[in-house]
Design an enzyme around this catalytic site. Sequence first.
Site, PDB file in Angstrom:
ATOM      1  N   LYS A   1      28.271  37.652  29.485  1.00  0.00           N
ATOM      2  CA  LYS A   1      28.523  39.097  29.618  1.00  0.00           C
ATOM      3  C   LYS A   1      28.399  39.813  28.269  1.00  0.00           C
ATOM      4  O   LYS A   1      28.431  39.177  27.207  1.00  0.00           O
ATOM      5  CB  LYS A   1      29.906  39.299  30.232  1.00  0.00           C
TER       6      LYS A   1
ATOM      7  N   TYR B   1      27.371  43.732  41.794  1.00  0.00           N
ATOM      8  CA  TYR B   1      28.806  43.628  42.094  1.00  0.00           C
ATOM      9  C   TYR B   1      29.184  44.437  43.341  1.00  0.00           C
ATOM     10  O   TYR B   1      30.341  44.852  43.472  1.00  0.00           O
ATOM     11  CB  TYR B   1      29.623  44.081  40.895  1.00  0.00           C
TER      12      TYR B   1
ATOM     13  N   PHE C   1      38.885  48.491  40.082  1.00  0.00           N
ATOM     14  CA  PHE C   1      38.278  48.215  38.780  1.00  0.00           C
ATOM     15  C   PHE C   1      36.764  48.339  38.795  1.00  0.00           C
ATOM     16  O   PHE C   1      36.112  48.087  37.771  1.00  0.00           O
ATOM     17  CB  PHE C   1      38.689  46.819  38.280  1.00  0.00           C
TER      18      PHE C   1
ATOM     19  N   ARG D   1      32.721  26.885  37.600  1.00  0.00           N
ATOM     20  CA  ARG D   1      33.968  27.658  37.644  1.00  0.00           C
ATOM     21  C   ARG D   1      35.074  26.939  36.882  1.00  0.00           C
ATOM     22  O   ARG D   1      35.893  27.572  36.205  1.00  0.00           O
ATOM     23  CB  ARG D   1      34.338  27.970  39.095  1.00  0.00           C
TER      24      ARG D   1
ATOM     25  N   THR E   1      39.646  33.683  35.929  1.00  0.00           N
ATOM     26  CA  THR E   1      39.021  34.998  35.722  1.00  0.00           C
ATOM     27  C   THR E   1      39.662  35.747  34.558  1.00  0.00           C
ATOM     28  O   THR E   1      38.962  36.340  33.724  1.00  0.00           O
ATOM     29  CB  THR E   1      39.144  35.841  37.004  1.00  0.00           C
TER      30      THR E   1
ATOM     31  N   ARG F   1      36.193  30.968  29.070  1.00  0.00           N
ATOM     32  CA  ARG F   1      36.917  32.250  29.042  1.00  0.00           C
ATOM     33  C   ARG F   1      38.100  32.203  28.087  1.00  0.00           C
ATOM     34  O   ARG F   1      38.462  33.222  27.488  1.00  0.00           O
ATOM     35  CB  ARG F   1      37.336  32.631  30.465  1.00  0.00           C
TER      36      ARG F   1
ATOM     37  N   ASN G   1      35.623  38.999  30.171  1.00  0.00           N
ATOM     38  CA  ASN G   1      35.918  37.570  30.292  1.00  0.00           C
ATOM     39  C   ASN G   1      34.714  36.681  29.994  1.00  0.00           C
ATOM     40  O   ASN G   1      34.642  35.539  30.443  1.00  0.00           O
ATOM     41  CB  ASN G   1      36.525  37.267  31.669  1.00  0.00           C
TER      42      ASN G   1
ATOM     43  N   HIS H   1      30.164  35.096  33.776  1.00  0.00           N
ATOM     44  CA  HIS H   1      30.219  35.130  35.246  1.00  0.00           C
ATOM     45  C   HIS H   1      29.630  33.839  35.791  1.00  0.00           C
ATOM     46  O   HIS H   1      28.689  33.287  35.210  1.00  0.00           O
ATOM     47  CB  HIS H   1      29.396  36.315  35.772  1.00  0.00           C
TER      48      HIS H   1
ATOM     49  N   GLU I   1      22.233  35.402  43.963  1.00  0.00           N
ATOM     50  CA  GLU I   1      22.317  35.880  42.579  1.00  0.00           C
ATOM     51  C   GLU I   1      21.155  35.360  41.730  1.00  0.00           C
ATOM     52  O   GLU I   1      20.685  36.057  40.822  1.00  0.00           O
ATOM     53  CB  GLU I   1      23.665  35.465  41.972  1.00  0.00           C
TER      54      GLU I   1
HETATM   55  P1  CMP Z   1      33.299  37.984  37.600  1.00  0.00           P
HETATM   56  O1  CMP Z   1      33.551  36.541  37.798  1.00  0.00           O
HETATM   57  O2  CMP Z   1      32.013  38.396  36.991  1.00  0.00           O
HETATM   58  O3  CMP Z   1      33.484  38.740  39.001  1.00  0.00           O
HETATM   59  C1  CMP Z   1      33.924  40.068  39.107  1.00  0.00           C
HETATM   60  C2  CMP Z   1      34.386  40.621  37.804  1.00  0.00           C
HETATM   61  O4  CMP Z   1      35.249  41.738  37.932  1.00  0.00           O
HETATM   62  C3  CMP Z   1      35.253  39.586  37.080  1.00  0.00           C
HETATM   63  O5  CMP Z   1      34.485  38.529  36.623  1.00  0.00           O
HETATM   64  C4  CMP Z   1      35.909  40.441  36.033  1.00  0.00           C
HETATM   65  O6  CMP Z   1      35.038  40.736  34.949  1.00  0.00           O
HETATM   66  C5  CMP Z   1      36.170  41.706  36.844  1.00  0.00           C
HETATM   67  N1  CMP Z   1      37.505  41.727  37.435  1.00  0.00           N
HETATM   68  C6  CMP Z   1      37.993  40.930  38.382  1.00  0.00           C
HETATM   69  N2  CMP Z   1      39.259  41.261  38.699  1.00  0.00           N
HETATM   70  C7  CMP Z   1      39.566  42.297  37.908  1.00  0.00           C
HETATM   71  C8  CMP Z   1      40.727  43.107  37.754  1.00  0.00           C
HETATM   72  N3  CMP Z   1      41.836  42.902  38.493  1.00  0.00           N
HETATM   73  N4  CMP Z   1      40.687  44.088  36.840  1.00  0.00           N
HETATM   74  C9  CMP Z   1      39.569  44.294  36.103  1.00  0.00           C
HETATM   75  N5  CMP Z   1      38.426  43.581  36.221  1.00  0.00           N
HETATM   76  C10 CMP Z   1      38.431  42.582  37.099  1.00  0.00           C
END
Ligand code: CMP
Length: 138
Positions: A9, A49, A57, A85, A91, A102, A112, A115, A126
């Site tokens: 990212k 997304y 968010f 993962r 996350t 992460r 984070n 992805h 994807e």
């Molecule tokens: P990712 O695994 O790319 O999938 C969705 C993304 O949304 C996640 O990583 C984070 O970057 C973001 N995300 C997920 N949950 C939240 C949250 N509660 N608040 C802000 N960002 C979030």
Amino acid sequence: MEETLSIIKPDAVRAGNTGRIIAHLEDAGFEVQAIRRLRLSQAQAEAFYAVHRERPFFADLVAFMTSGPAVAIALARENAVTHLRDTMGATDSTQAAPGTIRNLYGSNIQNNAIHGSDSPENAAIERTFFFAGCDLVG
Ligand code: CMP
């Protein structure tokens, strides 16, 4: 071999951690099948997304993902989806286990660092989002 899709990212690219994260993935047994540096447009980030469109968010996530270059990577190994993962960690970077990507390179739940696809079905979708079949060398 199972296949998955990762994105380094914009926070991690900006911090100069692209190479360290790719090395971490290779050390974890992943084969890099294709790799591409790009900057997502607003429309592309919203489409990627789309499943999160109703989340509070979503707008911040799209702004973050379009804030600078990212690096999309097509990966393969045994149990690639689950293993990626595990290798990424939780996350929320503040909750991610020590030594995970992460934990090492992310900052919080949004910024984070990386992805990873959440299922083989989404991995296929994807991977097609970022790569043409002729790009994938396995
Ligand atoms: P990712 O695994 O790319 O999938 C969705 C993304 O949304 C996640 O990583 C984070 O970057 C973001 N995300 C997920 N949950 C939240 C949250 N509660 N608040 C802000 N960002 C979030």
